[in-house]
Scaffold this active site. Sequence first.
Site, mmCIF file in Angstrom:
data_model
loop_
_atom_site.group_PDB
_atom_site.id
_atom_site.type_symbol
_atom_site.label_atom_id
_atom_site.label_comp_id
_atom_site.label_asym_id
_atom_site.label_seq_id
_atom_site.Cartn_x
_atom_site.Cartn_y
_atom_site.Cartn_z
ATOM 1 N N VAL A 156 25.295 37.423 36.928
ATOM 2 C CA VAL A 156 25.255 37.814 35.524
ATOM 3 C C VAL A 156 26.438 37.168 34.817
ATOM 4 C CG1 VAL A 156 24.074 39.992 35.936
ATOM 5 C CG2 VAL A 156 26.577 39.937 35.992
ATOM 6 N N ASP A 201 45.466 32.972 44.291
ATOM 7 C CA ASP A 201 46.757 32.326 44.554
ATOM 8 C C ASP A 201 47.470 32.955 45.747
ATOM 9 O OD1 ASP A 201 48.694 30.416 44.233
ATOM 10 O OD2 ASP A 201 49.791 31.470 42.669
ATOM 11 N N GLY A 252 61.043 29.846 42.691
ATOM 12 C CA GLY A 252 61.533 30.078 44.047
ATOM 13 C C GLY A 252 61.195 31.473 44.541
ATOM 14 N N ASN A 253 60.953 32.401 43.606
ATOM 15 C CA ASN A 253 60.511 33.751 43.969
ATOM 16 C C ASN A 253 59.042 33.785 44.378
ATOM 17 O OD1 ASN A 253 62.819 35.190 41.847
ATOM 18 N ND2 ASN A 253 62.355 36.171 43.788
ATOM 19 N N SER A 254 58.296 32.742 44.014
ATOM 20 C CA SER A 254 56.852 32.731 44.268
ATOM 21 C C SER A 254 56.543 32.993 45.738
ATOM 22 C CB SER A 254 56.252 31.389 43.859
ATOM 23 O OG SER A 254 56.260 31.247 42.473
ATOM 24 N N LEU A 281 26.682 38.092 41.913
ATOM 25 C CA LEU A 281 25.619 38.901 41.335
ATOM 26 C C LEU A 281 24.701 38.053 40.464
ATOM 27 C CD1 LEU A 281 24.347 41.673 40.874
ATOM 28 C CD2 LEU A 281 26.039 42.068 39.066
ATOM 29 N N HIS A 310 49.910 28.304 45.649
ATOM 30 C CA HIS A 310 50.505 27.155 44.963
ATOM 31 C C HIS A 310 51.809 26.694 45.614
ATOM 32 C CE1 HIS A 310 52.917 30.239 42.651
ATOM 33 N NE2 HIS A 310 53.827 29.294 42.742
#
Length: 457
Positions: free
Chosen positions: A262, A134, A207-209, A260, A104
């Site tokens: 399911v 992400d 800003g830490n992202s 798979l 992001h």
Amino acid sequence: MRYISKIKILMVISILLFSSFAFAATNLPNFTEVVKITKESVVNINTTQTIKKKIPNFNFPFGINPFGGFDLFNAPEQYQEYKAMALGSGFIISNDGYIVTNNHVIEKADEINVKLYNGKEYKAKKVGRDPLTDLALLKIDVENGDLKPLKLGDSDSLEIGEWVIAIGNPFGLESSYTAGIISAKGRDLGEGPYDNFLQTDASINPGNSGGPLVNLKGEVIGINTAIIASGQGLGFAVPVNTLKNILPQLKKGIVKRGLLGVQNLQELSPEMIKELNLNVDHGVIINGVIQGEPADLAGIKVGDIITSIDGKPIKTPKDVINYIGNQLPGKIVNIEILRVSVDGKIEKRTFNVKLSERKDLTQEDIESQPIVVTSLTDDEKRNLKLDYGVKVADIKPGTNIYRAGVRKGEIILSVNNQLVNNEDEFYSIYGKIEKGKYVVLRLYSKKGYKTIGFTKD
């Protein structure tokens, strides 16, 4: 004498308490070594995105321009462009310039600039992105390769209560360090099918992202990703083992996942185990098998109970989703199930299933769909007394699905007899239906249940 004795007792208690606090303080971890190990490996990321804003046309009624000249009634739409700036963090993982961050942070960026600890700045290019976890991989061209990559640790070995340090550039404040503990593991925030967040009380801010969450050895054990705006001490990071699983694919530019086939999985409860007389203490019931997908082709049926995949115990639906999602298409997985017959007979069976490829729609694909849906919250499910379904958030007039009678606010329960639990499942199922094919939806609204059919346009 009694009075003096009480004073002495209080003095002894005070000394003991002070000694305890002093001892505890001297045994708190010293984070300076972690700073020395990591400070040159965390980067500042700033991005530029071009935004187009529509300018309204002041058209005259009925196309009549009283001033003569150009008729504004059929004038083309006008747009104004402007640049939007954003900040984030990242960290170096190799000497040749690979950098990890959040998807992001850079997803819609036209231009990405990376600033190193020494102040040098580089243009970065997108190498690979994975919206479902992400995570994203960038690359900068460095002349001398004089970079200091961080070591990737093992998030599976983390323990609740273990010290961790979050590093990044909150609000543009470069090289900020905050310390805390691992508060929980395996958190599901409803952000996607592969939610498996580490929760920490180390302070994480905008800003830490994309920055690293490290242990006391300076090893990356998570990628700082999310916060809850209304809460304090609630930060979330993607486990580093998730990154390690998809890193080879990120370097190739695309992440592929096994399927798979399911759905509507349900964890075995102690009551179910007792009533069915099962000789197990874990398992997941399959309440939906997608026709034509690997599980169906292998012979797995609705009602089967998955107890293990490739020898790994399966305890929750997330165990199935995360394990299968970490396998490549074409991988053959060994699935052990219990099958309970109508008369209560229990049969243990093993299936070797060749996974197909999960096809996830991009944001552009979703936006092009004639209908927008959102997952139901727990409160909505409780109030509506529904266990599954998605809510119609928007629908385009004039489309076949609109003409068939689907309206905003209604609940879609199934698509072509396949139950949908969330918006990801809906878009995955609906998106695979080709144009011109017939679609049957089962819906619920305040007026009750209804079934409608239409040709997909």
